[in-house]
Write a protein that holds these residues in place. Structure first.
Motif, mmCIF file in Angstrom:
data_model
loop_
_atom_site.group_PDB
_atom_site.id
_atom_site.type_symbol
_atom_site.label_atom_id
_atom_site.label_comp_id
_atom_site.label_asym_id
_atom_site.label_seq_id
_atom_site.Cartn_x
_atom_site.Cartn_y
_atom_site.Cartn_z
ATOM 1 N N GLY A 1 0.837 -1.203 0.000
ATOM 2 C CA GLY A 1 0.000 0.000 0.000
ATOM 3 C C GLY A 1 0.870 1.251 0.000
ATOM 4 O O GLY A 1 2.087 1.193 -0.106
ATOM 5 N N GLU A 2 0.209 2.379 0.175
ATOM 6 C CA GLU A 2 0.908 3.660 0.143
ATOM 7 C C GLU A 2 1.817 3.806 1.356
ATOM 8 O O GLU A 2 1.465 3.402 2.460
ATOM 9 N N GLN A 3 3.021 4.386 1.179
ATOM 10 C CA GLN A 3 3.897 4.673 2.311
ATOM 11 C C GLN A 3 4.363 6.108 2.210
ATOM 12 O O GLN A 3 4.596 6.621 1.113
ATOM 13 N N LEU A 4 4.552 6.723 3.373
ATOM 14 C CA LEU A 4 5.097 8.081 3.388
ATOM 15 C C LEU A 4 6.527 8.080 2.880
ATOM 16 O O LEU A 4 7.298 7.157 3.138
ATOM 17 N N GLU A 5 6.883 9.118 2.163
ATOM 18 C CA GLU A 5 8.268 9.355 1.764
ATOM 19 C C GLU A 5 9.093 9.506 3.055
ATOM 20 O O GLU A 5 8.724 10.289 3.935
ATOM 21 N N PRO A 6 10.211 8.740 3.211
ATOM 22 C CA PRO A 6 10.967 8.820 4.471
ATOM 23 C C PRO A 6 11.303 10.255 4.893
ATOM 24 O O PRO A 6 11.119 10.613 6.056
ATOM 25 N N ASP A 7 11.790 11.062 3.943
ATOM 26 C CA ASP A 7 12.188 12.418 4.335
ATOM 27 C C ASP A 7 10.998 13.245 4.810
ATOM 28 O O ASP A 7 11.108 14.038 5.746
ATOM 29 N N THR A 8 9.854 13.052 4.156
ATOM 30 C CA THR A 8 8.655 13.772 4.584
ATOM 31 C C THR A 8 8.306 13.411 6.021
ATOM 32 O O THR A 8 8.062 14.276 6.865
ATOM 33 N N ALA A 9 8.323 12.100 6.298
ATOM 34 C CA ALA A 9 7.965 11.645 7.643
ATOM 35 C C ALA A 9 8.959 12.163 8.674
ATOM 36 O O ALA A 9 8.585 12.629 9.750
ATOM 37 N N LEU A 10 10.253 12.093 8.349
ATOM 38 C CA LEU A 10 11.271 12.519 9.310
ATOM 39 C C LEU A 10 11.170 14.016 9.573
ATOM 40 O O LEU A 10 11.379 14.473 10.701
ATOM 41 N N ASN A 11 10.833 14.782 8.551
ATOM 42 C CA ASN A 11 10.689 16.224 8.767
ATOM 43 C C ASN A 11 9.497 16.547 9.656
ATOM 44 O O ASN A 11 9.520 17.542 10.376
ATOM 45 N N LEU A 12 8.464 15.695 9.598
ATOM 46 C CA LEU A 12 7.340 15.892 10.509
ATOM 47 C C LEU A 12 7.710 15.471 11.931
ATOM 48 O O LEU A 12 7.237 16.035 12.911
ATOM 49 N N LEU A 13 8.576 14.445 12.022
ATOM 50 C CA LEU A 13 8.959 13.916 13.330
ATOM 51 C C LEU A 13 9.927 14.861 14.050
ATOM 52 O O LEU A 13 9.940 14.930 15.291
#
Length: 948
Positions: free
Chosen positions: A411-423
DNA sequence: GTTTTCACG
DNA sequence: GACGTACGTGAAAACC
């Protein structure tokens, strides 16, 4: 799983909490666990002493609102009417115990605690009935006992406390013991029976089978119903034949919960003891240590006053009670921690959803975070996903790098960099506490993924919270702690990825399955924090955790990241050299043996030496195999035998090659550095350990070993700086045991072994000969290890009898050291643990063992742990302070690289090396204030051998 | 997976 | 009278 209502200072009215002490059970356990002792009248009182100590502790630390001690009144009960053989063959209590029964009843009066018994009923039935009554009245209950027969009572609002080990017994512990939850314990007991009480049970059915059957069918009655239809077996026949016996057993083991209460609940309200009466009784019993421990005579500071004074001074000396997020974090409702489900988790696939979780975490001021990776080495592992929990039962998993397979659509997964920038803002937010389990690992993984560690704020670590108060009691893995404290077994990693050849990388685990596993880990971490963090305070471990263990995480993470440079060409040369020399030796070894064999095989070597060559002096291990360790081979070599001497030399080279030169070359990074991993929660004493590779056991004692140390180097233009504590454990001993002449010797900077030799053997210190000094040195080391005549004799190569007389002379000269040892043994026996001078608890589980050998082993641990652990506390404190001190001294090129128990190894630019050595020395020597100076010796070199 | 051996403090 | 012995670790190899 703490039993105790939350802080006693809490002004809100509490529901009643009833503490029920199983007096009869305790008497027997204490009698067998404690060494014999008598009161001034010569009456044996060891069980009475244990009982009084336990009551004192209960009143001091765990007082509920209500308290009572329950006793068996007589042998005849409703059970003996039901089944005359019940407990019929119990032997009379030992003679030394008999006079203690009435003294223990006296003890309850002296402490002002109601002692309750009722003819016709066992203490267990009274406990069951009082527990039932307090629950009906809306209160809770703690049963102070470790008796398995009481475990059926554990459940909501009722838990047990082991009175000797001081450990809670909750549903998880019961399940470990019986393999079923508390409410099914009676069914299991009825099936297995109990030979000591003459409960018949079903022959041939033991604990394993009984719990398996109950788990399969639900109840005893269901098992018996199903028995005739089971497949034909001995077990089926037994179940059918002995069904009635099993039903009778169920009646015998089931506790009565409706016994009329001889003393009404409201009369059990906890009262402070009348100190005059209590002091009089304690004096009459001769319990002087207990008297002073309770602060009732003007004697010098008691163990506990001493400890807490130290811990407080320690904390304030560090000066940084930085307010952390947990002060503001809201506590989850106690109910939710244990009752929220573990299987309703969300998979986060969009930035919007992730932001929702992060906002929830920030609003709560508290969350748990866990990372999932494709490997166990945090410096190289790739982040596959992470999970966040914001409240018990509320957690999500954020897959980042799961790979689609034929079976599993990711299924769909968040782009790692996008997720890390939110974290990132969450990690950098110092008002939201992030809880990890083993934070060092996750912080390194996130750092490697791009979220720099040095910007991460407000972190707690449940592994270290637990370790700070339970080292040596149990492991600190999440699964183990979850079973123990939450009564919940998390999904195992193995069941998610498979094992052995079938194991798949976590990135290939289907996302749904990964979510159930990963989100649960964050959920469990958060729940563990709720349970364990409050206990830091009650166990007086908060300063240790906040001032030492928690800040050490970042220091060690930096050290692991830095690594140490090795000279791979030199390691390769050493490997080749060792190999050539081993090859050369083989022909000689085979000819001395008379045939070829595998020199590395202890089994084959033992057969050759002791069967074929029939040499004398062989010892067999417990499996019956010949021992061929270096002590045995050295003995044979000293007798002039050729083969053992050659094998000894071959073995040394083989060890160095396989364990060091070959392995280190393999472990070096492409930059030529090796990165160890420091384990913070393994040892029973508070020491660190080092793995993958272990850089705390690099050779140093032999010439070949030194060549390996020379291969640890500083890069061009830099230097290695070694700083090690001199005799730190002996200094601690002289301090805590308060030995005036040893303290003086350390103050004067004397050679401590020569001084000991002089005092023990009566030789002027300036005439000291090397042999006598060596003996004194061996005794000094022996003392730290909890000396035995056998051990010292073996170390010195003299008969144990002679060693015994050295020890006696030593103790005659330093009686304070014998006193220290006795105090520590007593501390371990009373509490189950000993304390380092800085308040770290080291549990000593074997202290109540029946086997003398195992008990003595535990006693030596009790003597050694405060010294080894105290030294560990000191160097850890230094490590926490050193980075800031180096920074403030402007020594920006310096890096800590390794810790080897009493040594720190640093690397710095050549021009700063001298100043770094001075700073390290100053910080380390000031890490603790004892009555004796701490001394640190430093060295600087291009390689570790030179610096050391 | 367990046992034996040996490297360190 | 036999036990099993100095405290704390981790890694490699053999062996089951």
């Amino acid at each position: 799983m703490t039993c105790w209502p939350e802080p006693m200072t809490d002004p809100t009215p509490q529901a009643p909490h009833l503490v029920l002490v199983d007096g009869s059970g305790f008497i027997f356990r204490a009698f067998h666990a404690l060494p014999p002792m008598t009161n001034p009248d010569g009456v044996p009182v060891n069980a009475v002493y244990g009982f009084a100590t336990m009551l004192a502790r209960l009143l001091r630390e765990h007082a509920g609102t209500h308290l009572a001690v329950l006793f068996d009144a007589s042998r005849l009960t409703f059970r003996s009417e039901l089944y005359p053989q019940y407990k019929a063959h119990r032997p009379e209590p030992p003679e030394d115990l008999r006079p203690q029964f009435s003294l223990i009843r006296e003890a309850t009066q002296a402490f002002g605690v109601p002692g309750i018994e009722l003819p016709g009923w066992e203490a267990d039935d009274l406990i069951a009935s009082y527990a039932t009554a307090i629950r009906a009245a809306g209160g809770t209950c703690t049963i102070v006992s470790s008796d398995k027969d009481l475990m059926q009572l554990v459940g909501p609002g009722v838990c047990m406390l082991d009175p000797i080990r001081q450990t809670p017994i909750g549903p998880a512990e019961v399940e470990v013991k019986f393999g079923v939850p508390p409410e099914k314990v009676v069914d299991v007991q009825a099936l297995m029976g109990d030979p000591t009480d003459n409960v018949p049970g079903v022959p041939g059915i033991g604990p394993k089978t009984a719990s398996a059957l109950v788990n399969e069918f639900g109840t005893l009655e269901a098992v018996l119903d199903a028995a005739p239809d089971m497949k034909k077996s001995k077990r089926r026949d037994m179940l059918v034949e002995h069904a009635q016996a099993a039903r009778l057993s169920l009646q015998l083991v089931t506790l009565a919960r409706d016994v009329p209460l001889p003393v009404p609940l409201e009369e059990l309200v906890t009262r402070d003891p009348d100190l005059t009466i209590l002091a009089e009784w304690l004096s009459r019993m001769g319990f002087r240590s207990l008297l002073s421990r309770m602060g009732m005579t003007p004697q010098p500071a008691s163990v506990h006053a001493h400890r807490s004074a130290r811990a407080t001074a320690h904390a304030s000396a560090n000066g940084l009670p930085t307010p952390t997020a947990q002060d503001t974090a809201t506590s989850a409702p106690a109910q939710a921690i244990s009752s929220a489900p573990y299987d309703k988790y969300e998979t986060v696939r969009t930035a919007h959803d992730l932001q929702k979780w992060i906002t929830a975490a920030q609003e709560a001021g508290l969350c748990a975070v866990d990372t999932e990776t494709d490997g166990l080495d945090p410096l190289n592992a790739r982040l596959v996903g992470f999970s966040i929990a914001t409240a018990p039962g509320q957690a999500c998993y954020v897959p980042l790098r799961h790979a689609g397979t034929l079976e599993a659509h990711t299924g769909e997964q968040l782009e790692p960099d996008t997720a890390l920038n939110l974290l990132r803002p969450l990690l950098e937010d110092d008002t939201t506490l992030k809880v990890f389990h083993n934070a060092k690992f996750d912080l390194l993984v996130l750092d490697h993924a791009g979220l720099a560690m040095d910007h991460t704020r407000a972190v707690d670590d449940t592994m270290l919270i637990s370790y700070s108060q339970s080292a040596g009691l149990h492991g600190q893995g999440m699964d183990e702690l979850s079973a123990l404290h939450l009564g919940h077994d998390p999904i195992s990693y193995d069941s998610v990825t498979g094992t052995g050849r079938a194991r798949i990388p976590f990135a290939q685990v289907p996302v749904e399955k990964a979510t159930t596993y990963a989100a649960e880990d964050a959920d469990v971490t958060l729940r563990l924090w709720h349970v364990l963090h409050p206990t830091l305070r009650t166990n007086q471990a908060l300063a240790l955790y906040e001032q030492i263990e928690r800040p050490l995480v970042a220091v060690l993470a930096d050290m692991e990241k830095a690594g140490i440079a090795v000279d791979r060409a030199e390691l390769a040369r050493l490997s080749a050299d060792f190999e050539a020399r081993m090859k050369d030796m083989e022909a000689g070894i085979f000819s001395a043996a008379g045939r070829e064999f595998n020199i590395a095989s202890p089994k084959q070597l033992g057969e050759i030496l002791f069967d074929e060559m029939a040499l004398k002096g062989g010892k067999r291990g417990k499996a019956g195999a010949w021992s061929t360790d270096s002590a045995v081979l050295q003995e044979l070599a000293d007798q002039g035998h050729d083969l053992p001497a050659r094998v000894l030399e071959w073995r040394q080279l083989s060890k160095l090659k396989s364990t060091y030169t070959d392995a280190l070359s393999r472990q070096a990074s492409s930059a030529g550095r090796v990165h160890t991993s420091f384990q913070m929660a393994i040892t029973t004493t508070g020491r660190l350990s080092s793995t993958d590779p272990n850089l705390q056991n690099i050779p140093v004692r032999t010439e070949e070993g030194t060549r390996i140390r020379q291969a640890f180097i500083a890069p061009e233009g830099r230097r290695l700086i070694s700083a090690d504590y001199s005799q730190i454990e002996l200094r601690l001993l002289a301090d805590v045991a308060n030995i005036p002449t040893l303290r003086e010797a350390f103050h004067m900077g004397q050679d401590i072994h020569a001084r000991t030799a002089s005092e023990v053997f009566g030789i002027p210190i300036e005439d000291m000969d090397p042999l006598t000094r060596r003996r004194a040195k061996a005794i000094n080391f022996g003392i730290i290890y909890g000396i035995s005549a056998f051990g010292l004799g073996r170390q010195l190569g003299i008969p144990a009898g002679e060693a015994r007389s050295y020890i006696d002379t030593y103790f005659a000269r330093y009686p304070g050291i014998r006193d220290y040892m006795e105090r520590k043994k007593e501390e371990a026996q009373t509490y189950g643990y000993v304390l380092t001078p800085f308040g770290r608890r080291c549990y000593v589980p074997g202290i109540a063992e029946k086997s003398a050998a195992r008990r003595q082993y535990a006693e030596r641990q009790a003597i050694n742990a405060p010294l080894q652990g105290g030294a560990a506390d000191i160097i850890k404190q230094a490590m926490v302070r050193l980075p800031r001190a180096l920074h403030e001294a402007g020594l920006h090129s310096a890096r800590l690289l390794l810790q080897v128990h009493d040594e720190l190894l640093l690397e710095a630019d050549a021009h700063e090396a001298e100043a770094v050595a001075r700073t390290a020395k100053n910080v380390m020597e000031a890490a603790a204030t004892l009555s004796i100076p701490l001394v640190v010796e430093t060295g600087i070199g291009q390689n570790w051998a030179q610096a050391h």
